[in-house]
Scaffold this motif. Structure first.
Motif, PDB file in Angstrom:
ATOM      1  N   ILE A  83      31.029 -26.787   8.189  1.00  0.00           N
ATOM      2  CA  ILE A  83      32.084 -26.313   9.087  1.00  0.00           C
ATOM      3  C   ILE A  83      31.435 -25.514  10.215  1.00  0.00           C
ATOM      4  O   ILE A  83      30.472 -24.764   9.983  1.00  0.00           O
ATOM      5  CB  ILE A  83      33.102 -25.448   8.318  1.00  0.00           C
ATOM      6  N   ASN A  84      31.955 -25.687  11.414  1.00  0.00           N
ATOM      7  CA  ASN A  84      31.442 -24.962  12.573  1.00  0.00           C
ATOM      8  C   ASN A  84      31.283 -23.472  12.266  1.00  0.00           C
ATOM      9  O   ASN A  84      32.160 -22.861  11.651  1.00  0.00           O
ATOM     10  CB  ASN A  84      32.391 -25.170  13.758  1.00  0.00           C
ATOM     11  N   ALA A  85      30.163 -22.876  12.687  1.00  0.00           N
ATOM     12  CA  ALA A  85      29.861 -21.479  12.356  1.00  0.00           C
ATOM     13  C   ALA A  85      30.940 -20.516  12.864  1.00  0.00           C
ATOM     14  O   ALA A  85      31.292 -19.556  12.179  1.00  0.00           O
ATOM     15  CB  ALA A  85      28.504 -21.094  12.942  1.00  0.00           C
ATOM     16  N   LEU A  86      31.448 -20.783  14.059  1.00  0.00           N
ATOM     17  CA  LEU A  86      32.491 -19.920  14.621  1.00  0.00           C
ATOM     18  C   LEU A  86      33.750 -19.964  13.758  1.00  0.00           C
ATOM     19  O   LEU A  86      34.338 -18.930  13.434  1.00  0.00           O
ATOM     20  CB  LEU A  86      32.803 -20.351  16.052  1.00  0.00           C
ATOM     21  N   LEU A  87      34.157 -21.163  13.357  1.00  0.00           N
ATOM     22  CA  LEU A  87      35.345 -21.319  12.524  1.00  0.00           C
ATOM     23  C   LEU A  87      35.119 -20.707  11.144  1.00  0.00           C
ATOM     24  O   LEU A  87      36.018 -20.064  10.585  1.00  0.00           O
ATOM     25  CB  LEU A  87      35.701 -22.796  12.393  1.00  0.00           C
ATOM     26  N   ALA A  88      33.916 -20.885  10.592  1.00  0.00           N
ATOM     27  CA  ALA A  88      33.600 -20.300   9.286  1.00  0.00           C
ATOM     28  C   ALA A  88      33.744 -18.777   9.329  1.00  0.00           C
ATOM     29  O   ALA A  88      34.307 -18.160   8.418  1.00  0.00           O
ATOM     30  CB  ALA A  88      32.180 -20.685   8.865  1.00  0.00           C
TER      31      ALA A  88
END
Length: 289
Positions: A83-88
């Motif tokens: 999952i995208n780091a920002l979303l995580a």
């Protein structure tokens, strides 16, 4: 002078979060929004343990572990679930709001009348200067430990992961483990800022972490600008400049309030200052060319 001394003390309290943002953003190139939640988590754990009459030295490792677990969770979601780091980071930060509320048991928890790191040691009579000495020692120790870590083989592998992930993976380094460890370390430092600021301001609040990532980012941007200006390559000097960035950021806020600027315009003034610092090197370069 007390006004600016308070700003200096706040800047030193926020220096740990600046170091955390430096690790996640500049070393691993990961925009980690977990910061808002792990900062409050550190403050919430500190506040509730102080009310249960625990020593600050007992609270310290608990705060570090709590922040590290939050960061490691973000790292696991990012690396293992792809999952995208920002979303995580956003997902973990959102979940931590409920966790922090459960830990605190209420929205605001005063601890000003309880023993703390800053009133437990009386090195000199003046309380503000006493706090300055204690927190300076604390920050120096943290900076030394982080600097030493980044100079070890493990730290070099961490830095190489951010610079060229494919290359370091070809050398047999587990980059997923490096990212998880890096985010755990970054959020442990962020939680330490919550630990310090709660004892400094005398209360823990569920909303204390809202937007706190901007403080860390502003500090790192100031440091990065100075690093680029003076072409700094030393890890130690870079870390010192990150600390200086955190202090400068708070002193600018203090100066803005001291000259009578409406507090409602404080964020606008802060944004303008950071923009100016970031733009100056580019403006100078364009003028030279």
């Amino acid at each position: 002078m007390d006004f600016y001394l308070t700003a200096l003390l706040q800047g030193l309290c926020y220096s740990a979060i600046a170091l955390g943002i430096y690790i996640s953003m500049k070393i691993f190139n990961i925009p980690d929004i977990t910061t808002d939640g792990s900062y409050t988590l550190g403050g919430a754990v500190t506040g509730i343990m102080l009310t249960h009459h625990q020593s600050t030295w007992v609270i310290l490792p608990v705060v570090i572990v709590a922040g590290a677990l939050a960061g490691a969770l973000t790292g696991l979601i990012h690396t293992k679930l792809k999952i995208n780091a920002l979303l995580a980071g956003i997902l973990v930060m959102t979940g931590l709001y409920s966790v922090n509320l459960i830990v605190l048991g209420r929205s605001n928890l005063p601890v000003s009348d309880l023993p703390s790191l800053f009133n437990g040691f009386h090195l000199i009579a003046d309380p503000n200067q006493n706090t300055l000495i204690i927190i300076s020692i604390f920050v120096i120790v943290i900076t030394f430990l982080i600097g030493y870590l980044l100079k070890t083989d493990f730290g070099i592998a961490m830095r190489a992961t951010g610079n060229s992930e494919s290359m370091i993976r070809a050398l047999g380094v587990n980059t997923d483990r490096m990212k998880i460890t890096g985010l755990a370390l970054a959020n442990a430092l962020t939680a330490l800022s919550g630990y310090l600021i709660v004892q400094f301001q005398g209360f823990a609040d569920i909303s204390m972490g809202i937007g706190i990532v901007i403080v860390g980012l502003g500090s790192v941007i100031i440091a990065e600008t100075l690093i680029n200006w003076f072409k700094i390559t030393s890890v130690w000097i870079s870390l010192v400049l990150v600390l200086a960035g955190a202090v400068i950021f708070q002193l600018v806020l203090a100066f803005t309030l001291a000259i009578g600027v409406d507090p409602n315009l404080l964020k606008l003034g802060t944004a303008a200052f950071v923009l100016l610092i970031v733009s100056l090197p580019r403006l100078s370069f364009n003028r030279a060319s």
